[in-house]
Design a protein around this motif. Sequence first.
Motif, PDB file in Angstrom:
ATOM      1  N   SER A 179       0.849  -1.186   0.000  1.00 45.01           N
ATOM      2  CA  SER A 179       0.000   0.000   0.000  1.00 45.01           C
ATOM      3  C   SER A 179       0.893   1.248   0.000  1.00 45.01           C
ATOM      4  CB  SER A 179      -0.895   0.006   1.245  1.00 45.01           C
ATOM      5  OG  SER A 179      -0.210   0.600   2.295  1.00 45.01           O
ATOM      6  N   ASP A 180       0.282   2.389  -0.386  1.00 42.07           N
ATOM      7  CA  ASP A 180       1.051   3.629  -0.475  1.00 42.07           C
ATOM      8  C   ASP A 180       1.709   4.010   0.824  1.00 42.07           C
ATOM      9  OD1 ASP A 180      -1.295   5.106  -2.713  1.00 42.07           O
ATOM     10  OD2 ASP A 180       0.629   4.164  -3.099  1.00 42.07           O
ATOM     11  N   GLN A 181       0.996   3.709   1.938  1.00 39.88           N
ATOM     12  CA  GLN A 181       1.505   4.216   3.202  1.00 39.88           C
ATOM     13  C   GLN A 181       2.404   3.227   3.911  1.00 39.88           C
ATOM     14  OE1 GLN A 181      -1.422   6.080   5.597  1.00 39.88           O
ATOM     15  NE2 GLN A 181      -2.415   7.012   3.845  1.00 39.88           N
ATOM     16  N   SER A 182       2.527   2.027   3.373  1.00 38.99           N
ATOM     17  CA  SER A 182       3.384   1.077   4.059  1.00 38.99           C
ATOM     18  C   SER A 182       4.834   1.353   3.688  1.00 38.99           C
ATOM     19  CB  SER A 182       2.996  -0.341   3.673  1.00 38.99           C
ATOM     20  OG  SER A 182       3.152  -0.498   2.297  1.00 38.99           O
ATOM     21  N   THR A 199       7.869   8.314  -1.949  1.00 40.30           N
ATOM     22  CA  THR A 199       7.449   9.680  -2.294  1.00 40.30           C
ATOM     23  C   THR A 199       5.928   9.810  -2.358  1.00 40.30           C
ATOM     24  OG1 THR A 199       9.474   9.918  -3.540  1.00 40.30           O
ATOM     25  CG2 THR A 199       7.740  11.463  -4.051  1.00 40.30           C
ATOM     26  N   HIS A 200       5.312   8.812  -2.973  1.00 41.34           N
ATOM     27  CA  HIS A 200       3.862   8.880  -3.156  1.00 41.34           C
ATOM     28  C   HIS A 200       3.149   8.882  -1.803  1.00 41.34           C
ATOM     29  CE1 HIS A 200       0.154   8.698  -5.183  1.00 41.34           C
ATOM     30  NE2 HIS A 200      -0.129   7.434  -4.880  1.00 41.34           N
ATOM     31  N   ALA A 201       3.679   8.040  -0.886  1.00 45.11           N
ATOM     32  CA  ALA A 201       3.067   7.970   0.439  1.00 45.11           C
ATOM     33  C   ALA A 201       3.194   9.317   1.160  1.00 45.11           C
ATOM     34  CB  ALA A 201       3.739   6.875   1.264  1.00 45.11           C
ATOM     35  N   GLY A 255      -0.358  15.877   1.928  1.00 48.74           N
ATOM     36  CA  GLY A 255      -1.112  16.754   1.026  1.00 48.74           C
ATOM     37  C   GLY A 255      -0.206  17.701   0.252  1.00 48.74           C
ATOM     38  N   VAL A 256       1.102  17.464   0.292  1.00 49.59           N
ATOM     39  CA  VAL A 256       2.043  18.336  -0.435  1.00 49.59           C
ATOM     40  C   VAL A 256       2.537  17.577  -1.665  1.00 49.59           C
ATOM     41  CG1 VAL A 256       4.227  19.612  -0.287  1.00 49.59           C
ATOM     42  CG2 VAL A 256       2.777  19.386   1.734  1.00 49.59           C
ATOM     43  N   ARG A 257       2.597  18.254  -2.802  1.00 50.35           N
ATOM     44  CA  ARG A 257       3.046  17.580  -4.022  1.00 50.35           C
ATOM     45  C   ARG A 257       4.547  17.283  -3.957  1.00 50.35           C
ATOM     46  NH1 ARG A 257      -0.389  19.540  -8.794  1.00 50.35           N
ATOM     47  NH2 ARG A 257       1.485  19.089  -9.953  1.00 50.35           N
ATOM     48  N   ALA A 258       4.919  16.165  -4.599  1.00 51.02           N
ATOM     49  CA  ALA A 258       6.322  15.740  -4.547  1.00 51.02           C
ATOM     50  C   ALA A 258       7.243  16.817  -5.124  1.00 51.02           C
ATOM     51  CB  ALA A 258       6.485  14.432  -5.306  1.00 51.02           C
ATOM     52  N   THR A 259       6.782  17.507  -6.183  1.00 55.29           N
ATOM     53  CA  THR A 259       7.646  18.528  -6.781  1.00 55.29           C
ATOM     54  C   THR A 259       7.988  19.610  -5.746  1.00 55.29           C
ATOM     55  OG1 THR A 259       5.615  19.495  -7.600  1.00 55.29           O
ATOM     56  CG2 THR A 259       6.969  18.334  -9.211  1.00 55.29           C
ATOM     57  N   THR A 260       7.025  19.893  -4.855  1.00 54.82           N
ATOM     58  CA  THR A 260       7.267  20.929  -3.845  1.00 54.82           C
ATOM     59  C   THR A 260       8.259  20.453  -2.794  1.00 54.82           C
ATOM     60  OG1 THR A 260       5.015  21.684  -4.172  1.00 54.82           O
ATOM     61  CG2 THR A 260       6.113  22.435  -2.170  1.00 54.82           C
ATOM     62  N   PHE A 261       8.030  19.240  -2.207  1.00 55.40           N
ATOM     63  CA  PHE A 261       8.970  18.887  -1.122  1.00 55.40           C
ATOM     64  C   PHE A 261      10.329  18.464  -1.658  1.00 55.40           C
ATOM     65  CE2 PHE A 261       5.973  15.155  -1.055  1.00 55.40           C
ATOM     66  CZ  PHE A 261       6.842  14.106  -1.337  1.00 55.40           C
ATOM     67  N   ARG A 262      10.382  18.065  -2.962  1.00 54.46           N
ATOM     68  CA  ARG A 262      11.716  17.809  -3.526  1.00 54.46           C
ATOM     69  C   ARG A 262      12.463  19.133  -3.730  1.00 54.46           C
ATOM     70  NH1 ARG A 262      10.185  13.550  -7.801  1.00 54.46           N
ATOM     71  NH2 ARG A 262      10.150  11.647  -6.566  1.00 54.46           N
ATOM     72  N   GLN A 280      15.952   5.372  -5.150  1.00 52.77           N
ATOM     73  CA  GLN A 280      14.657   5.891  -4.681  1.00 52.77           C
ATOM     74  C   GLN A 280      14.796   6.470  -3.279  1.00 52.77           C
ATOM     75  OE1 GLN A 280      15.362   2.782  -5.527  1.00 52.77           O
ATOM     76  NE2 GLN A 280      13.636   1.715  -6.475  1.00 52.77           N
ATOM     77  N   ARG A 281      14.026   7.536  -3.052  1.00 53.95           N
ATOM     78  CA  ARG A 281      14.068   8.178  -1.739  1.00 53.95           C
ATOM     79  C   ARG A 281      13.188   7.405  -0.749  1.00 53.95           C
ATOM     80  NH1 ARG A 281      14.302  12.197  -5.519  1.00 53.95           N
ATOM     81  NH2 ARG A 281      15.488  14.090  -5.002  1.00 53.95           N
ATOM     82  N   VAL A 282      13.662   7.358   0.501  1.00 52.83           N
ATOM     83  CA  VAL A 282      12.856   6.769   1.581  1.00 52.83           C
ATOM     84  C   VAL A 282      12.786   7.803   2.706  1.00 52.83           C
ATOM     85  CG1 VAL A 282      12.605   4.884   3.223  1.00 52.83           C
ATOM     86  CG2 VAL A 282      13.690   4.468   1.014  1.00 52.83           C
ATOM     87  N   TYR A 283      11.544   8.189   3.024  1.00 54.08           N
ATOM     88  CA  TYR A 283      11.350   9.246   4.023  1.00 54.08           C
ATOM     89  C   TYR A 283      10.996   8.643   5.387  1.00 54.08           C
ATOM     90  CZ  TYR A 283      10.941  12.236  -0.096  1.00 54.08           C
ATOM     91  OH  TYR A 283      11.173  12.883  -1.273  1.00 54.08           O
TER      92      TYR A 283
END
Length: 310
Positions: free
Chosen positions: A2-5, A19-21, A27-34, A52-55
């Motif tokens: 799942s997206d959040q796992s 990133t998607h999770a 609620g912030v778009r990936a382009t913004t937090f990148r 790939q990034r892992v947050y």
Amino acid sequence: MSDQSPPQEGPGPAPGYNTHAVERLTGVRATTFRAWERRYGVPSPRRLPGGQRVYGERDVAVVRWLRQQTERGLSASLAVAQLRQMPETVGQPATRAAFAPLELAEGMVQAALAFDSTTLERLLSQALAAHTLETVCLEVIQPTLVNLGERWHRGEVSPAVEHFATALVRRRLEQLAALLDTGNGRPLIVMGTAPEEQHEIGVLILSLFLRRRGLRVTYLGPNVTAGAAVEVSQRMRPEMVCLSATTLESAGALQGIGQALAALDPPRPRFAFGGQAFQTDPALAKGIPGIYFAGDASQATEAVEALLRE
Ligand code: B12
């Protein structure tokens, strides 16, 4: 998955979010937090061997927090600077309880009773860093002033304590107002308190909420007389004049202002009013020619926006 796992990976560092999770959680778009990551180094995800990034949890908390700050008008760079000054404020479960609105309000009351402006300022900064503007105003500032003021009205503390806290809070609210959007091009709302009304923190908070929504607000301060309301209406051509009343006497004076504005030649502003006096006695609103906004500053903000959209 799942997206959040957490993204799947072998044994090693703590799991995290892709990133998607993070987009979904904050609620912030990936382009913004990148972009924040590129420019300011926060959030700071680790990378998997494939790149790939892992947050982590803290990254998510940081992105959420930056979103709140930018929504209340702070630039991303200023918000990051604030974050660096108080990194413990964001996303640390151990410190969250200490930054709960109730705890902050209690701390502010104690600081005011001790005339400790450094602590009072610090607690306000921590509140603003940890919570939205609405939460700070309604759940930290309002209970602090009411608590102190009620002690004063009961004769338990000197008027100086209440004046000390009110002055500091008013100064901070005015600074925030200056930071917020100027609302250029939006309809103008002129605000203040009714004649002989000194209680101004409530309407100042409402003016801040409206500014945060991008509306253009001119705040006239306390004791706006009928003459002043007429003069600014003729000179500034506001869409709305909105005044507050806390005491029953000043609520009564709003009738004359409503009548004076209604007698102006078009284009005349809409006249609106609200405040604690009407919460105490809603019947007071009946004789006043204008729009009565019931409820607190948050509810009034929604109502003003809806009215101006019409
Ligand atoms: C601080 C305070 C003062 C300060 C005000 C400082 C300042 N610059 O604002 C000072 C010392 C000046 C003061 C003076 C007096 N005060 Co006094 N004061 C208070 C106190 C303790 C807190 C007020 C406050 O700032 N609250 C925090 C704000 C955020 O809350 P709020 O005003 O309710 O605003 C919220 C909502 O009402 C609403 N709202 C507010 N305005 C508007 C406007 C619109 C359009 C809308 C939609 C919504 C809205 O949104 C806000 C956010 O949710 C209250 C106690 C209390 N329970 O509120 C007494 C209180 C309001 N005061 C009171 C009294 C009696 C007085 C004095 C007569 C005392 C005296 N004998 O001198 C004088 C009157 C002065 C005058 N003519 O105005 C009474 C009022 C009773 C009444 N109904 O008439 C109260 C309730 C205390 C009590 N329990 O008796 N006071």
